[in-house]
Design an enzyme around this catalytic site. Structure first.
Site, PDB file in Angstrom:
ATOM      1  N   GLU A   1     128.398  89.502  26.944  1.00  0.00           N
ATOM      2  CA  GLU A   1     129.713  90.435  27.287  1.00  0.00           C
ATOM      3  C   GLU A   1     130.037  91.361  27.375  1.00  0.00           C
ATOM      4  OE1 GLU A   1     132.302  88.575  26.962  1.00  0.00           O
ATOM      5  OE2 GLU A   1     132.335  86.533  25.418  1.00  0.00           O
TER       6      GLU A   1
ATOM      7  N   ASP B   1     129.242  77.583  31.250  1.00  0.00           N
ATOM      8  CA  ASP B   1     130.311  77.069  32.555  1.00  0.00           C
ATOM      9  C   ASP B   1     129.661  78.515  33.323  1.00  0.00           C
ATOM     10  OD1 ASP B   1     131.311  79.005  30.626  1.00  0.00           O
ATOM     11  OD2 ASP B   1     133.186  79.892  31.325  1.00  0.00           O
TER      12      ASP B   1
ATOM     13  N   GLU C   1     143.368  75.884  23.954  1.00  0.00           N
ATOM     14  CA  GLU C   1     141.956  75.923  24.110  1.00  0.00           C
ATOM     15  C   GLU C   1     141.074  74.276  24.322  1.00  0.00           C
ATOM     16  OE1 GLU C   1     138.358  79.017  23.940  1.00  0.00           O
ATOM     17  OE2 GLU C   1     140.806  78.838  24.988  1.00  0.00           O
TER      18      GLU C   1
ATOM     19  N   GLU D   1     140.968  81.390  33.715  1.00  0.00           N
ATOM     20  CA  GLU D   1     140.329  80.481  34.541  1.00  0.00           C
ATOM     21  C   GLU D   1     141.078  79.870  35.142  1.00  0.00           C
ATOM     22  OE1 GLU D   1     137.908  82.746  31.716  1.00  0.00           O
ATOM     23  OE2 GLU D   1     139.561  81.386  31.109  1.00  0.00           O
TER      24      GLU D   1
END
EC number: 3.2.1.-
Length: 731
Positions: free
Chosen positions: A253, A395, A499, A518
């Site tokens: 992150e 991803d 989600e 996204e």
């Protein structure tokens, strides 16, 4: 009683109408129509002639009619008032319902029985359509007619609206939260790490007391043309942001949000062309690059003393790796550091950052079984999570393999992505072979076991939606269109994106929506590739729903439950850095990124823009003393890199290895168990899709020849997809 009373008056020669009326009144005080009828018709009396009885009844009925008329007038008056009240309060809702009612549902044939008890594999292995077989009837086309045109005025309005959304959220962050990391938009206050609950990784993995909201927003200010605020924000970052803090954060992150933001802003400042306006900072001395270097140096302990080159997932910015911390990390967490770390190495001339990040990627790659798992132990090198997919935890690993090649030109990255994409298509893709025609279920990339290829879950998650953007970069436009259409149907069903969506029961498995970007990202990339107005309509739906469901007093709040739209008091920084940026770029066709800069920038996984510069393709530490170092005049020159060329290279590599590709039916895979040389053959469950049926899209990745006023998918297929997801007419 009345009859007896009449019989007592036999001495009267003839009862007149008037006396009879009086008699009736005396015999029944509560005189009404029914009682009068009983008196007139049922009382036998020889003294009352038929004519007298008839005259009396007629006279009384007239009087009763007057009374009844008054009652009816009162009734209709009250009824009219009631109708007026109903229309006044409910007519607007009624008209909206009429306007949005899906009349095609009245004509739709009854669906055949839906699969409910089939196994997961049987659900997808059938080549026949388990849902209603639909043809391209006119009523399907009419249902989607609104997607065929989008006015310039509406596009400009939504461009301004998306900018207002960002400014509203950013201004409130600066007013109520800065210098803390995030804004609580409901209570209008700032948020930092949870010092009372150190195990609250949902908060503490992201927030590190480094003004995250401001740092993550820097290049969004530049893209939207607000040069003045960009310069002000950079000065605030230089003055306030420090990393010598006793906070434990997640390496992944901090890398994508903070390190990437600092590198992007630094490159925008030093760009001699200044395409986004005058972003230059007077007396700028590479302070943002120095901050980025400092942060990355504090993340390096995660890579120390690791036996397999895989970094620990968390470090303390002051003390390094904390003993007793968890050893499990996601594939994306360990393998998606390479882009930012390599940029830093090539800007500062220090190879250590690139080397440790590359080593982690290679370590994951050698441990794959054609496909990787999603969680691995950094100390043992064993896969803890053996489910493979395109969503959370994995991803950006695939995304960065391709983007590394585009940015740095390393052939090894392209080869890895090529192999990964072939494995993804062979193992994870279920449904009909050609997504835009034929029979069978709409294609879907599902989660599978990395060893057996068996479907491992019945859900897909919202982060997977971004893979359509990767497919656009690759040039596989048809597949990108079909994946995006699936997520748009889910968005329309709930108004936002849950989600996790369970495709088996057509309901969410995880109900919250934290304003993720996204799906917006995929919408933007597909519009740039096709220029189809369909995607502008999708963007408008997103903006309207965000404003309707999530906008609160001081910003935009996380949706706690997509079913009832309850909210949580949190606005994550990616709403500023990604969601608003992609929405703005979708509608701002004249933006430099959509015009001259379309082939000169790449987006990181946090949507920070990085220019394709010749300096980023040179490893200065490999200078052998005979080659001249990069001159200052040329080091910031853009690399002429066309993403379509990337696609062609991928296609050529596939053709070279085509002879070695075989069908995945009953293939035996050799699985390496840890470091042992023992191999265990496992039969792969047959996949409906085989490698030799793969069709590579050879069309232009920037402007695929889709007509402006046609749907990306046929109306019948869109209708079928809506049925598959369980979309119902808006209420």
């Amino acid at each position: 009683m009345a009859c007896a009373h009449v019989k007592q008056r036999k001495d009267s020669k003839e009862t007149t109408v008037n006396s009879l009326s009086q008699l009736c009144i005396e015999s029944k005080t509560d005189f009404n129509l029914n009682s009068s009828s009983r008196l007139c018709l049922l009382c036998p009396s020889p003294t009352i002639t038929a004519a007298s009885r008839t005259n009396f009844c007629f006279d009384f009925l007239l009087r009763s009619a007057d009374y009844r008329l008054q009652i009816m007038r009162l009734f209709w008056l009250n009824f009219a008032q009631l109708v007026f009240i109903i229309l006044f309060f409910f007519l607007p809702t009624f008209l909206r319902a009429i306007n949005h009612f899906d009349y095609s549902m009245l004509l739709k044939p009854k669906p055949t029985s839906h699969p409910s008890s089939q196994s997961l594999f049987d659900l997808f292995s059938s080549t026949t359509d388990n849902f209603t077989t639909v043809d391209n009837f006119s009523y399907h086309e009419q249902q989607y007619d609104r997607y065929l045109y989008f006015s310039t005025n509406e596009r400009l309005r939504l461009r301004d609206e998306s900018k207002k959304m960002f400014e509203f959220a950013y201004d409130n962050y600066m007013q109520y939260a800065f210098p803390l990391d995030e804004l609580d938009p409901i209570h209008c206050r700032g948020r930092g790490p949870d010092v009372e609950r150190l195990d609250n990784i949902n908060i503490n993995d992201v927030l590190g007391n480094y003004s995250l909201g401001l740092v993550d927003s820097l290049d969004t200010l530049a893209v939207m043309g607000n040069a003045t605020e960009f310069q002000h924000a950079v000065k605030l970052v230089i003055e306030h942001v420090r990393f010598d803090r006793n906070t434990t954060i997640q390496v992944f992150e901090a890398t994508i949000r903070v390190l990437g933001a600092l590198l992007s802003a630094h490159l925008l400042i030093i760009d001699p062309l200044q395409p986004f306006g005058d972003l230059a900072i007077p007396n700028y001395a590479n302070e943002l690059l120095d901050l980025a270097h400092d942060l990355a140096s504090r993340l390096l302990p995660a890579f120390e003393n690791v036996p397999h080159g895989l970094p620990y997932p968390r470090v303390n910015l002051l003390t390094g790796v904390v003993s007793g911390m968890r050893n499990d990390t996601s594939t994306a967490g360990a393998g998606s550091l390479s882009l930012e770390f390599t940029i830093l190495s090539r800007l500062v001339g220090d190879p250590i950052f690139e080397r440790v990040a590359r080593r982690a990627v290679n370590s994951l790659w050698t441990r794959r079984n054609q496909i990787t798992g999603n969680v691995i132990d950094v100390e043992t090198g064993e896969w803890i999570g053996q489910s493979s997919g395109l969503g959370a935890g994995i991803d950006s690993f695939f995304e960065y393999l391709l983007k590394n090649y585009i940015l740095f030109g390393e052939q090894e990255d392209l080869n890895m992505f090529d192999d990964a994409y072939q494995a993804i298509y062979a193992h994870m893709r279920k449904g009909r072979v050609n997504c835009k025609e034929g029979v069978g279920l709409h294609p879907m990339y599902v989660n599978v076991n990395m060893h057996t290829g068996a479907v491992s879950t019945t859900w897909i998650d919202s982060l997977q939606a971004s893979f359509s953007a990767v497919q656009v970069l690759l040039g596989d436009i048809d597949e990108a269109i079909c994946m995006h259409a699936l997520y748009y149907s889910i968005w329309r069903k709930f108004g936002v994106l849950p989600e996790r969506f369970n495709w088996h029961v057509k309901m969410p498995d995880v109900n919250f929506y934290p304003l993720r970007p996204e799906f917006v990202e995929a919408t933007y990339f597909l519009y740039q590739a096709t220029k189809n107005p369909f995607y502008l309509h999708v963007g408008r739906d997103i903006i309207e729903n965000l404003n309707y469901y999530t906008k609160v007093k001081c910003g935009y709040a996380t949706v706690h439950d997509v079913n009832d739209k309850t909210l949580e008091d949190r606005m994550e920084s990616f709403f500023l850095s990604e969601t608003c940026k992609y929405l703005y770029l979708l509608f701002d066709e004249d933006n430099y990124l959509n015009k001259q800069g379309a082939n000169h920038y790449i987006f990181t996984t946090e949507a920070h823009i990085i220019p394709l510069m010749s300096k980023l393709r040179k490893k200065v530490w490999e200078n052998d003393g005979f080659s001249s170092p990069t001159s200052p005049a040329n080091e910031n020159v853009f690399v002429s890199s066309d993403n379509c060329e990337t696609k062609k290279n991928v296609s050529n590599n596939k053709k070279k290895r085509k002879s070695t590709k075989t069908s995945m039916k009953n293939e035996i895979i050799q699985i390496h168990l840890g470091e042992s040389t023992t191999k265990k053959p496992v039969t792969v469950i047959t996949n409906v899709i085989t490698n030799n049926t793969r069709k590579v899209n050879e069309s232009s990745c920037r402007s695929r020849p889709i007509e402006r006023h046609t749907l990306p998918l046929s109306a019948a297929l869109l209708f079928q997809l809506d049925e598959m997801v369980g979309v119902y007419p808006p209420r």
